[in-house]
Design an enzyme around this catalytic site. Structure first.
Site, PDB file in Angstrom:
ATOM      1  N   TYR A 176       0.815  -1.212   0.000  1.00 35.93           N
ATOM      2  CA  TYR A 176       0.000   0.000   0.000  1.00 35.93           C
ATOM      3  C   TYR A 176       0.850   1.264   0.000  1.00 35.93           C
ATOM      4  O   TYR A 176       0.512   2.255  -0.607  1.00 35.93           O
ATOM      5  CB  TYR A 176      -0.928  -0.008   1.215  1.00 35.93           C
TER       6      TYR A 176
ATOM      7  N   ARG B 222      27.694  22.725 -24.788  1.00 35.50           N
ATOM      8  CA  ARG B 222      28.954  22.840 -25.536  1.00 35.50           C
ATOM      9  C   ARG B 222      29.706  21.516 -25.500  1.00 35.50           C
ATOM     10  O   ARG B 222      30.787  21.400 -24.950  1.00 35.50           O
ATOM     11  CB  ARG B 222      29.819  23.960 -24.942  1.00 35.50           C
TER      12      ARG B 222
ATOM     13  N   LYS C 158      32.743  10.493 -18.341  1.00 33.51           N
ATOM     14  CA  LYS C 158      33.686  11.053 -17.368  1.00 33.51           C
ATOM     15  C   LYS C 158      33.735  10.194 -16.107  1.00 33.51           C
ATOM     16  O   LYS C 158      34.806   9.928 -15.550  1.00 33.51           O
ATOM     17  CB  LYS C 158      33.286  12.485 -17.004  1.00 33.51           C
TER      18      LYS C 158
ATOM     19  N   GLU D 281      30.712  20.136 -16.483  1.00 38.92           N
ATOM     20  CA  GLU D 281      31.281  19.648 -17.734  1.00 38.92           C
ATOM     21  C   GLU D 281      30.494  20.163 -18.930  1.00 38.92           C
ATOM     22  O   GLU D 281      29.250  20.065 -18.967  1.00 38.92           O
ATOM     23  CB  GLU D 281      31.256  18.108 -17.734  1.00 38.92           C
ATOM     24  N   ASP D 282      31.191  20.752 -19.889  1.00 40.43           N
ATOM     25  CA  ASP D 282      30.613  21.143 -21.178  1.00 40.43           C
ATOM     26  C   ASP D 282      29.449  22.129 -21.072  1.00 40.43           C
ATOM     27  O   ASP D 282      28.470  22.043 -21.811  1.00 40.43           O
ATOM     28  CB  ASP D 282      30.194  19.906 -21.970  1.00 40.43           C
TER      29      ASP D 282
ATOM     30  N   ASN E  89      30.527  28.866 -22.593  1.00 44.29           N
ATOM     31  CA  ASN E  89      31.470  29.823 -22.006  1.00 44.29           C
ATOM     32  C   ASN E  89      30.791  30.843 -21.096  1.00 44.29           C
ATOM     33  O   ASN E  89      31.296  31.186 -20.034  1.00 44.29           O
ATOM     34  CB  ASN E  89      32.215  30.581 -23.117  1.00 44.29           C
TER      35      ASN E  89
ATOM     36  N   ASP F 125      35.904  21.098 -15.218  1.00 44.39           N
ATOM     37  CA  ASP F 125      37.000  20.378 -15.861  1.00 44.39           C
ATOM     38  C   ASP F 125      37.477  21.070 -17.123  1.00 44.39           C
ATOM     39  O   ASP F 125      38.663  21.055 -17.441  1.00 44.39           O
ATOM     40  CB  ASP F 125      36.564  18.945 -16.178  1.00 44.39           C
ATOM     41  N   ASP F 126      36.567  21.699 -17.874  1.00 43.54           N
ATOM     42  CA  ASP F 126      36.953  22.369 -19.114  1.00 43.54           C
ATOM     43  C   ASP F 126      37.877  23.553 -18.845  1.00 43.54           C
ATOM     44  O   ASP F 126      38.694  23.909 -19.692  1.00 43.54           O
ATOM     45  CB  ASP F 126      35.711  22.856 -19.863  1.00 43.54           C
TER      46      ASP F 126
ATOM     47  N   ALA G 276      40.389  32.061 -27.252  1.00 42.61           N
ATOM     48  CA  ALA G 276      40.353  32.857 -26.031  1.00 42.61           C
ATOM     49  C   ALA G 276      39.120  32.540 -25.195  1.00 42.61           C
ATOM     50  O   ALA G 276      38.586  33.401 -24.513  1.00 42.61           O
ATOM     51  CB  ALA G 276      40.375  34.350 -26.376  1.00 42.61           C
TER      52      ALA G 276
ATOM     53  N   ALA H 290      38.819  27.310 -22.097  1.00 42.23           N
ATOM     54  CA  ALA H 290      40.036  26.502 -21.995  1.00 42.23           C
ATOM     55  C   ALA H 290      41.273  27.398 -21.994  1.00 42.23           C
ATOM     56  O   ALA H 290      42.172  27.245 -21.154  1.00 42.23           O
ATOM     57  CB  ALA H 290      40.097  25.502 -23.150  1.00 42.23           C
TER      58      ALA H 290
ATOM     59  N   ASN I 275      39.916  19.292 -29.792  1.00 41.88           N
ATOM     60  CA  ASN I 275      39.371  17.968 -30.099  1.00 41.88           C
ATOM     61  C   ASN I 275      38.142  18.112 -30.990  1.00 41.88           C
ATOM     62  O   ASN I 275      37.485  19.147 -30.960  1.00 41.88           O
ATOM     63  CB  ASN I 275      38.950  17.271 -28.793  1.00 41.88           C
TER      64      ASN I 275
ATOM     65  N   ASN J   2      45.549  14.868 -22.350  1.00 41.98           N
ATOM     66  CA  ASN J   2      44.184  14.454 -22.038  1.00 41.98           C
ATOM     67  C   ASN J   2      43.837  14.822 -20.600  1.00 41.98           C
ATOM     68  O   ASN J   2      44.603  14.536 -19.681  1.00 41.98           O
ATOM     69  CB  ASN J   2      44.053  12.937 -22.247  1.00 41.98           C
TER      70      ASN J   2
END
Length: 542
Positions: free
Chosen positions: A103, A123, A141, A213-214, A217, A236-237, A270, A273, A378, A423
């Site tokens: 229930y 991105r 990741k 991540e991604d 900008n 991470d970027d 620019a 990264a 990449n 990497n």
């Protein structure tokens, strides 16, 4: 889709055997009784071989039980789907105990989540805005968290935040799984990210690692600044890319014999990264004795609108201001920038393809005895140059690194070079493991500076002589573990850790936590093989 449609038209009057079987079973659904079908029933109904050979009575089926609430709930709900008569028998015979379970939906605490990787899919590397189809990035990741650093897979959580997509193709794709709307860029976006961050720490704890991540900008930098002092988070970027690039530069200075403070760096690109790398290079130069202003003057950036200089027609955003300088002269192209600035290192993070032209590479070889050439964009098709061009056009004198893998290069004189791949996987798994184990609440950029130095130190002289600027990826598990050890030492020494008591032997501590892919042994500790192989021994015990 067109081919499938043609096949459907061609086969519209045909039915595959598998579909016939599914249809037959669906007709039998009200009468399904699991493994209680007799041998004769199985043969007549075509079930022979589709069920395990054992035949169970309903009495035996109903006797399956457990004392734990959640497994009982799962079992009951499972047989409700598969075998209605068995479900109601079990429920009716023990209605007093089972009614609360059936229930009221039952839940138990999930495994402790220690690491979250989140994206909004705007991105995606080399692909752009994928919306919810960007989920593959956090999943991938986190696979590297486990494969490279031994973080337990059940303690990793991938997340994609769906706020729409500006990808017109996806908005017209009937198989797209996300919201059919343009990206929300209003205050609602920020409110949602705020709510997500609060929910993670409320659910899993203040020291849960959240890796961004991604993100685009325009969101990446502001969200990093917004959350870095409030949560255990990093991008991470920006920060991971910065650490792996700086590690390559530190390795290159070993080959050149010139300290990092004497380098002039020109970026092609620019964005996040480039700015992340530039800021970490600045930190490294300051650590070696320069002032911040002196360090920044050694770093130049060239984007799609040209060199970042004061007074140019195109606007620069606030994140770029530190690297906007007085114009050094007439610069129309990247080659012009190389000629005027005379860099010792060029770093490509533009994602725009072969911008390190033959003329650029030749000029770098003329300006420098050992030019540093990093084509980090990449995938391989977006790299600023190939490894072969870099080595060939500088007569094998360059120190080369790329973001994507390139094959070894053999020059006409027989010399063989192994390109280094910069990497991010060299950085973020080891850093994540250290942060998790030491209970870091806020991740300082100094952590990534330490990670960069640690990675550079792990490159052997023999590997450097081969042309490598990074250890072989085949050794990345040990590289990540050693990095975690060094970072754990660093955060405890600098009062960034919150997990106590502090382990005395950091190396043993880190290695003892690493998840092992080997199967566990279920033999008792006192068991002896007595000269038999494992199969013989197991058979003997049975």
């Amino acid at each position: 889709v067109e081919n499938q449609t043609k096949k459907k038209r061609h086969n519209k009057n045909r039915m595959s055997p598998s579909f016939s079987l599914i249809l037959s079973l669906s007709r039998l659904f009200p009468f399904l009784q699991g493994m209680a079908f007799s041998l004769q029933e199985r043969q007549i109904l075509g079930l022979q071989g589709l069920l395990p050979p054992k035949i169970e009575s309903q009495d035996i089926q109903a006797s399956v039980t457990t004392t734990k609430t959640l497994p009982r709930y799962i079992y009951l709900m499972g047989i409700q789907e598969r075998n209605e008569k068995l479900f109601y028998r079990v429920l009716m015979e023990d209605i007093e105990e089972l009614m609360p379970i059936v229930y009221t939906p039952t839940v138990e605490p999930l495994p402790v989540v220690q690491a979250v990787v989140v994206t909004d899919g705007e991105r995606i590397l080399g692909l752009g805005d994928l919306g919810v189809f960007g989920m593959g990035i956090p999943v991938g990741k986190l696979c590297l968290y486990t494969a490279c650093a031994g973080i337990r897979p059940e303690r990793c959580l991938p997340v994609v935040i769906d706020v729409g997509t500006d990808n017109e193709a996806l908005l017209k794709d009937p198989f797209y799984m996300g919201l059919y709307q343009k990206r929300d860029r209003s205050q609602l976006y920020d409110d949602l990210i705020d709510e997500f961050m609060e929910a993670v720490v409320e659910k899993y704890g203040q020291d849960t690692l959240i890796q961004f991540e991604d993100f685009g900008n325009h969101n990446a930098f502001r969200l990093m600044r917004k959350y870095r002092e409030k949560y255990c988070t990093f991008n991470d970027d920006i920060q991971g890319t910065a650490a792996v690039a700086l590690a390559g530069l530190l390795a290159a200075q070993r080959a050149i014999g010139k300290p990092i403070t004497e380098h002039r760096v020109l970026f092609c690109g620019a964005g996040e990264a480039a700015l992340g790398i530039a800021n970490l290079i600045t930190m490294s130069m300051v650590e070696k004795g320069l002032t911040q202003d002196e360090a920044r003057k050694k770093i130049w950036m060239f984007d799609k609108d040209g060199l970042l200089v004061k007074g140019r027609a195109q606007e620069t955003d606030s994140n770029q201001e530190a690297f906007v300088h007085e114009s050094p002269g007439d610069v129309q192209s990247f080659l012009d920038a190389v000629n005027v600035i005379q860099p010792t290192a060029i770093i490509g993070v533009s994602g725009a393809g072969r911008l390190f032209t033959h003329d650029v590479l030749k000029k770098m070889g003329t300006l420098n005895k050992r030019p540093i050439i990093f084509a980090l964009s990449n995938p391989t098709t977006k790299a600023e140059c190939t490894a072969e061009d870099a080595y060939t056009l500088t007569d094998g004198r360059c120190l080369f690194a790329s973001g994507s893998p390139f094959d070894t290069v053999t020059l006409a004189d027989g010399r063989v070079f192994t390109p280094g791949q910069g990497n991010n996987a060299y950085i973020f798994p080891g850093v994540a493991l250290a942060v998790i184990l030491s209970g870091v609440r806020h991740i300082s950029d100094t952590v990534f500076l330490e990670a960069a130095k640690t990675l550079a130190d792990q490159l052997t002289d023999e590997e450097l002589a081969e042309g490598r600027l990074y250890p072989p990826l085949s050794n990345i598990r040990e590289v990540s573990v050693q990095m975690a050890v060094k970072v754990v030492r660093f955060v405890y020494a600098n009062n960034m850790a919150f997990r106590y008591p502090e382990p005395k032997d950091k190396d043993t501590f880190v290695r003892s936590t690493v998840w092992d892919i080997n199967y566990d042994s279920f033999l008792p500790d006192i068991y002896e093989w007595k000269g038999m192989n494992p199969v013989q021994s197991k058979l003997k015990t049975f």
